[in-house]
Each structure stands twice: as structure tokens, then as C-alpha cells.
Design a protein around this motif. Sequence first.
Motif, mmCIF file in Angstrom:
data_model
loop_
_atom_site.group_PDB
_atom_site.id
_atom_site.type_symbol
_atom_site.label_atom_id
_atom_site.label_comp_id
_atom_site.label_asym_id
_atom_site.label_seq_id
_atom_site.Cartn_x
_atom_site.Cartn_y
_atom_site.Cartn_z
ATOM 1 N N HIS A 106 0.859 -1.189 0.000
ATOM 2 C CA HIS A 106 0.000 0.000 0.000
ATOM 3 C C HIS A 106 0.895 1.239 0.000
ATOM 4 C CE1 HIS A 106 -3.257 -2.580 1.897
ATOM 5 N NE2 HIS A 106 -3.962 -1.876 1.047
ATOM 6 N N PRO A 107 0.481 2.282 -0.694
ATOM 7 C CA PRO A 107 1.268 3.524 -0.623
ATOM 8 C C PRO A 107 0.853 4.357 0.583
ATOM 9 C CG PRO A 107 -0.527 3.804 -2.166
ATOM 10 C CD PRO A 107 -0.673 2.417 -1.609
ATOM 11 N N GLN A 108 1.815 5.016 1.215
ATOM 12 C CA GLN A 108 1.455 5.939 2.302
ATOM 13 C C GLN A 108 1.002 7.289 1.737
ATOM 14 O OE1 GLN A 108 0.875 5.355 5.299
ATOM 15 N NE2 GLN A 108 2.202 3.774 6.129
ATOM 16 N N ASN A 109 1.632 7.722 0.644
ATOM 17 C CA ASN A 109 1.168 8.946 -0.033
ATOM 18 C C ASN A 109 0.015 8.541 -0.936
ATOM 19 O OD1 ASN A 109 2.174 11.540 0.556
ATOM 20 N ND2 ASN A 109 4.199 10.939 -0.191
ATOM 21 N N ARG A 110 -1.083 8.182 -0.296
ATOM 22 C CA ARG A 110 -2.147 7.453 -0.985
ATOM 23 C C ARG A 110 -3.223 8.342 -1.594
ATOM 24 N NH1 ARG A 110 -2.118 7.909 4.201
ATOM 25 N NH2 ARG A 110 -3.996 8.528 5.322
ATOM 26 N N LYS B 288 -2.867 11.460 -3.385
ATOM 27 C CA LYS B 288 -2.616 12.148 -4.650
ATOM 28 C C LYS B 288 -2.788 11.179 -5.809
ATOM 29 C CE LYS B 288 -0.032 15.927 -2.944
ATOM 30 N NZ LYS B 288 1.140 16.771 -3.034
ATOM 31 N N TYR C 6 -0.825 10.087 -8.085
ATOM 32 C CA TYR C 6 0.164 9.012 -8.243
ATOM 33 C C TYR C 6 -0.013 7.919 -7.182
ATOM 34 C CZ TYR C 6 2.684 12.382 -5.172
ATOM 35 O OH TYR C 6 3.034 13.281 -4.192
ATOM 36 N N LYS D 188 -2.984 5.824 -8.249
ATOM 37 C CA LYS D 188 -2.569 4.978 -9.378
ATOM 38 C C LYS D 188 -1.741 3.787 -8.877
ATOM 39 C CE LYS D 188 -0.333 5.207 -13.837
ATOM 40 N NZ LYS D 188 0.691 5.886 -14.612
ATOM 41 N N PHE D 189 -0.843 4.051 -7.933
ATOM 42 C CA PHE D 189 -0.023 2.961 -7.401
ATOM 43 C C PHE D 189 -0.897 1.912 -6.721
ATOM 44 C CE2 PHE D 189 2.597 0.901 -4.132
ATOM 45 C CZ PHE D 189 3.671 0.483 -4.901
ATOM 46 N N GLN E 147 -2.562 -0.115 -9.286
ATOM 47 C CA GLN E 147 -1.624 -1.075 -9.905
ATOM 48 C C GLN E 147 -1.407 -2.292 -9.009
ATOM 49 O OE1 GLN E 147 1.410 1.903 -10.404
ATOM 50 N NE2 GLN E 147 1.226 1.914 -12.638
ATOM 51 N N GLN E 148 -1.322 -2.038 -7.696
ATOM 52 C CA GLN E 148 -1.112 -3.179 -6.780
ATOM 53 C C GLN E 148 -2.359 -4.056 -6.727
ATOM 54 O OE1 GLN E 148 2.129 -3.199 -6.132
ATOM 55 N NE2 GLN E 148 1.947 -1.211 -7.140
ATOM 56 N N LEU F 47 -1.174 4.618 9.132
ATOM 57 C CA LEU F 47 -1.148 5.421 7.913
ATOM 58 C C LEU F 47 -0.509 6.782 8.142
ATOM 59 C CD1 LEU F 47 -4.795 4.727 6.666
ATOM 60 C CD2 LEU F 47 -2.697 3.572 5.951
ATOM 61 N N TYR F 48 0.252 7.197 7.153
ATOM 62 C CA TYR F 48 0.834 8.538 7.160
ATOM 63 C C TYR F 48 -0.300 9.562 7.129
ATOM 64 C CZ TYR F 48 2.890 12.694 4.924
ATOM 65 O OH TYR F 48 3.246 13.974 4.600
ATOM 66 N N ASP F 49 -0.170 10.570 7.971
ATOM 67 C CA ASP F 49 -1.170 11.631 8.015
ATOM 68 C C ASP F 49 -0.567 12.902 7.417
ATOM 69 O OD1 ASP F 49 -2.984 13.581 8.582
ATOM 70 O OD2 ASP F 49 -2.937 13.340 10.761
ATOM 71 N N LEU G 142 -0.714 15.690 9.520
ATOM 72 C CA LEU G 142 0.155 15.465 10.683
ATOM 73 C C LEU G 142 -0.500 15.063 12.004
ATOM 74 C CD1 LEU G 142 2.807 18.260 10.073
ATOM 75 C CD2 LEU G 142 2.984 15.843 9.476
#
Lengths: 404, 380
Positions: free
Chosen positions: B126-130, B132, B134, B137-138, B141-142, B298-300, B303
Motif C-alpha cells: 500500500h502507498p502511504q502517499n495514498r 494524490k 500518483y 494509481k499505485f 496497480q497493486q 497510515l501517514y497523516d 500530521l
Amino acid sequence: MSEKIPAKIRLRSIVDKVYQNAWDAKERGEPVGWSSSKFPAEIAEALGLAVCYPENQAAAISAKHGGQRMCEHAEALGYDNDICGYARISMAYAAGFEAEEKAMPQPDFLLCCNNICNCMTKWYENIARMHDIPLVMIDVPYNNTVEVGDDYVQYIRGQFDDAIKQLEEISGRKMNEKKFEEVCANSNRTAKAWLKVCSYLQYKPSPFAGFDLFNHMAVVVTARCKLESALAFEALAEELQENVKNNHSTWKYEEKHRIMFEGIPCWPQLQPLFKPLKENGMNTTAVVYAPAFGFAYSNLDELMKAYCKAPNSVCLETGVDWREGICRENKVDGILVHYNRSCKPWSGYMPEMERRFRKDLGVPVVSFDGDQADPRNFSEAQYNTRVEGLYEVMEEYKAKKEAK
Amino acid sequence: MSNIQTLLSAFDAIAKNPKKQLDDYISQGKKAIGCFPYYVPEELVYASGMVPFGVWGKTGGKINLAKEYFAAFYCTIAQLNLEMGLDGTLDGLSGVIAPSICDTLRPFTQNFRVACPDIPFMFLAHPQNRKKEYGVKFTEQQYNKIKIKLEEISGIKITNDNLNEAIKIYNENRKARRRFIELAGQYPHIITATSRSVVLKSAFFMLKDEHTKMLNELNGLIEASPIEPWKGKKVVTSGIVLDSPSLLKIFDDNQLAIVADDMAHESRAIRVDVQENTNHPMQALAEQFGNQDYDTLLYDPELNKRPGYLVEKVKKSQADGVVIMIMQFCDPEEIEFPSLKKGLEEAGIPYIKIGMDQQMTNFGQAQTSLQAFADVLSTL
């Protein structure tokens, strides 16, 4: 002239300069960043931003025996002692607890890349909250395959471009393409020189003590984009070449055995770590930091891929391949594995890796429990017993080999 | 009331015996896919005609074989998931989906893949910069990688139609579960902490349309019941998993009603719906992950949204305090504790932190703490 200054002095002064540069920037009222060790350093360097490195700071504080004090400060703030020692030290420092062992200016912005671990994400978020400052985040998801796919490259590239925009804003400067290329060229040159230095561990006897790499690593972490780093490593490589020629070594003891030291060292216990090794004539001729920091790239896509290759972001097979590669090249006859209480991702592969090392390399492997920063997680008695055990088995293997 | 009890008993039987549930599905000719924590897009499994089967450790389980892969200082959910792979408990599964979003799950994915080679393995990054473009899209793709493997296993193509259908079924189930959580808070004299847990837990072992059907019936019966004043205290729980019957009994014994939660295994898993009936359901699924928030894992980008979110939850549910269940060795939960503590303190909300792991069966310390917490809340 600089040629006459020993490379190790030059290397040390480079790190000192990185931190002095940050203090000077602070003094001038310029923003200072804190960066994770495998954030793409090229961006901030090309924009002329001053950056400090909390992992390097935490290691230095720990090596000077301030680790436990800082960890305890963090625990008093509510951070559990299960959390990475570097993170605890860094969050305590960010919260205002001083550390004369390695002071650095407080941050105005943060550069976080979680290719090393996901703990980094939350560690930096916590600091961003404490100081109410911007956090530039480049997320590198864990990769299950040896190859890095285009999906990873595109995703990281998107973040990379965003990071440039954010840092342009923070620095008040525009990215200069020429400067960026120059910085990338330096980074590649440093990586190449670093690998060259590491490659001298293949000589038998080795022209240096592998533990030296743990010290030199600070330069690869904090200053890999600077030309002077490349030059200093090149100078070190020349010195090592001389050592080979003259049969000299910084390893001052008999080299009875050659081992791989797996993992981050226990910085608070460098002396106790080194003691039984030197007493038993066991030189460390392989550490995984050699391949882990020796990344080269020739274009932006390759740069994205290079940052996917951190010890805790690659799949098991790549991790094993890196290690077995240097073990073979550097003629290792035993492996000492550090189960690092601070590093869950790293230690989580180790039992399986141990089995593979034994099977693939036919060398004895022993492990010990420790911590990169918190001295409370290390037992010298256990360590000594394990090293002794490794020594005995290596002696046995050696005798059998010689009897053949 | 008797109907409510009958339904609760049915949920209880399912939650307590997932193996039987799995065997039943298999005997019906269905294939099941194990879904490890966190944020597995189960809709894909459902769309491929298979049963998504949640595998979140084993409460009261014992770690034995997994010690060959993990030192002691790892989350017991991950260790027990591996243990169940090694001891044959997961043998009936036709595959597993393994996310890698935390520092224990990174090596877990590798250990499981090599330790259980007979179980088809689907890795999920999973992407943390989820949020945006990109990031979305990531994620897509996963999810596509997972989709291809699921199609191979099931032999059924995942089309826009069957995926949209799965999304609808999942949205309905999330809605029913969210409604149930609200009702459990309003009717603690009917829904105990223990029964609340089995209703929510059973969803992980059931086809969601089946679960929704039973749950909507239960919700309807609860709604039709008279609301009675609650003599005990009301709490919000926060953490990863709270499904140990002995631990939940302590809540019930001390009249601590769970009126809302911030548990990964409960509300965090069902907070966000997926857009329905689109021409791009895979993208809709990826956007759903992009919309996930307030989670220690998850990245916030903003913050510090989580403490405020929890404070709001407490206020909205009219809870008296928060019980923070810290899963031992879960560093994301641990590192986010001080910020949560600060947020709660600033809002004047009482809280208690309780350490636990899935191997524990004796909760003496938790009992003392919860009892004391209930007493403190009574004096406020």
C-alpha cells in the motif's frame, strides 16, 4: 596539502562540517532540515539547504553513552521502550532534551523517506507536530520482488517531483538542473568510491578492520552528494591499496578468522563488541552497509530504483543475495548476527536468513541480542559466550578443512 | 428479545469457530482467500467468486512453530498468523493476501511466503502517499496484481460488473456494521461488549451478503426495542484488536459499555465506502484506500488529525472515557500514544492505557485497571 591528511581525518571533518554548516545556516536565519538517512539527499543538496541526520545523531549520542538517558526522557513523554532507540533519542532531542554528545540545531523542515522502515513515518510525524513544521514525505513501499517495477518508479517519481516543489518553497530557490546533475554525479562518485573502499575487504589478510566501515558510514549517510566525500573515499581507497602492497592493516591483530557482522552495531557497546573479536583474531570483513549504500544510477528512473534498495525495503532474496555476495567475495568463515531490539523489520528476516547462510555458505552462524542505541537490551556475558561459540566452531571447521 | 438472543448466538458460534465456517464454505464447493491485516480490498476476492476470509491472529493462541521465524518481540497477530500457516490451520485456504504496511508485516510477508509455500501467496504493497493521483494509481496497480492472481485461482474473470456488485454488497455490509456499532452504544443493556465483538468479528468469516442479512435483522430488532437508561459507564475503545472473551467480560462485569471504537479490526476497517456503479471500479477501490485516515498505520499528511477525530467520536457517542488497548510490540500504536494522550487530556477526556497481546489468557492486570477506571469514571 590535503593529500597529506589521512583519509579518516578527512572523512571525520566532512561530517563535522555538515553539522557546522547547519549551525551556521541557523545562525543566518536560514531553514535547517532533519533528514532520514536514505531520503534522496540530492534534492536538498542541489537547493543548497542545510540538513542534519537524526539517525547519525542518535548513533553518535549512543556511542558516547547518552542513549539510555535520552531513551528514558522519551519514555517519560509516553513513548514505549519497545519503539526504536534512534526514534526515542531523536524525539527526546526534538522535544528539547539536550544532548551534548552530539548537539544539532532544531529543525525547520523534515525530510522523511520510509524505505528504511515505517517507524520513520511516525517518528517524523511526531517531530513535525512538536515543532509545527513541514514534513516532506517520500514513501517507498516494501518490495516483494528482486526487480523494482515501473509502478514503483512512477509512484516515487511523482513524490520526488512534489518534494522538489516543496523544498523550492522552503529554500526560496529554484532547482537548477545543472546543479542537480552535478550533485547526482557527486553522489554516484561517492557510491563508487565507497564500494571501492569496501572491496578491499576481499584481500586476505584484510588491509583494514571492517569495523572501520561503521565509522566511515557516517559520511555516506550525511554527505554522499558532496564532492569532498568522493575525494576522501578515493583517498582512503588509495591508502588501502598501499596497505595491501605493504602488508599493513588497521586491524592490528592476527586475522585468524573473517566474519560478517550482521546488523547495525550496538553503538553504546562498541568496545565490548570489539573486545572478544580482537582477542580471538576475528576481523569483520563483511557488513551489509557496503552494498546497501553503494548505489549508482545514470538517470532519474534509476535514481528512484536506487532509493528502493534499502536493507529493510528489499525482498528476502535480495537481502540474502547482498549478504552472501559479500561473504563470498570477502572470504568470510563465520557470521555473527545481531538481533537488534530496535529494528523489527531488520531482525524479522534474520532466522530465515541464518538458515540460508548456513546452507548456502556452509559457515557457522551465531546470534546475540542487542540494540543499536539502548544499552539496556545488551548483555555482554551473552555476547561473549556467543562469540566464543562462533570462534570454536570456526576453529573446528578450519581444522577439518586443513585435515583434508 | 429471544430473536435477538438467537441471532447473537448464531454470530457467536461463527466468531468462535472460524475453522468450521471455512470448512462449510469449502464443502459447498467454494474457495476461500485468507485476508491478513490491514486494508485488503476484499471486494476483489468476492468479485472473483471466492470467500474473503479474515485472518487476524488467534485470540488465546500459542506461538510455537513461528518462533523459527520471529524473535519474541513481534506483534502476536503476525506471529499467530504465521503459526496458523505452519500448523495447518490455514490449509483449506486457496490463497492469502498479505499487506506489508508496518515494520512487522514487512518481514511477515517474506516469512509467510517461504514458510508456507503450498499456500498461494499474494503480496500487497500500500502507498502511504495514498491521496494524490500518483498514490491512487499505485494502489490501483497493486490491486491489479492481486486481481490477476485471484482470477488465476478462481478461474473467474473480475469484470466491472461483478466488481461493482461486490462493492455494493460491501458498502451495504459496512453500513450495517456502522449502524450496529451505533445501536450497540445506544442499547448496552441488550448488546454487551462481548456480543458486540462477536457480531463484528463474525463478518470476517462470512460472505458479506450473508452477514448483512443477519445483521440487518438484528439491527431491526434492536431498533424496535425500548431504550433503557444505562447504569454503567460508556467508553470508546482504541487499538488494533479487542476480541478476547475474557477481556471483554471484564468490560461487561464492570458495566463499561463500548459505545464507539477506533479499533483496526472494527471501525477503522469499515469507515470508508467505495464509490458505486462507476466505469472504473478498480480506481474507486484505490480511491477508497486514499480516503482512509486517522489510523496509526497510515501517514497523516495533515500530521495530527487522529486525536481530534477520537475526541469527536467521544463527544458524538457521549462516552465517558477512552480505553486504549495497546497491542504489545505494535510500534505504530505505541509511537502515536503520546499525541493521542495529549489530545484527550486537552479535551478533558479520561483515558486508560492497557497492554495486551493475543497469547494472553490471564487479564488480572487489565481487570484491576478497568475496574479502577470504571470507579474513576463513576466519580466524575
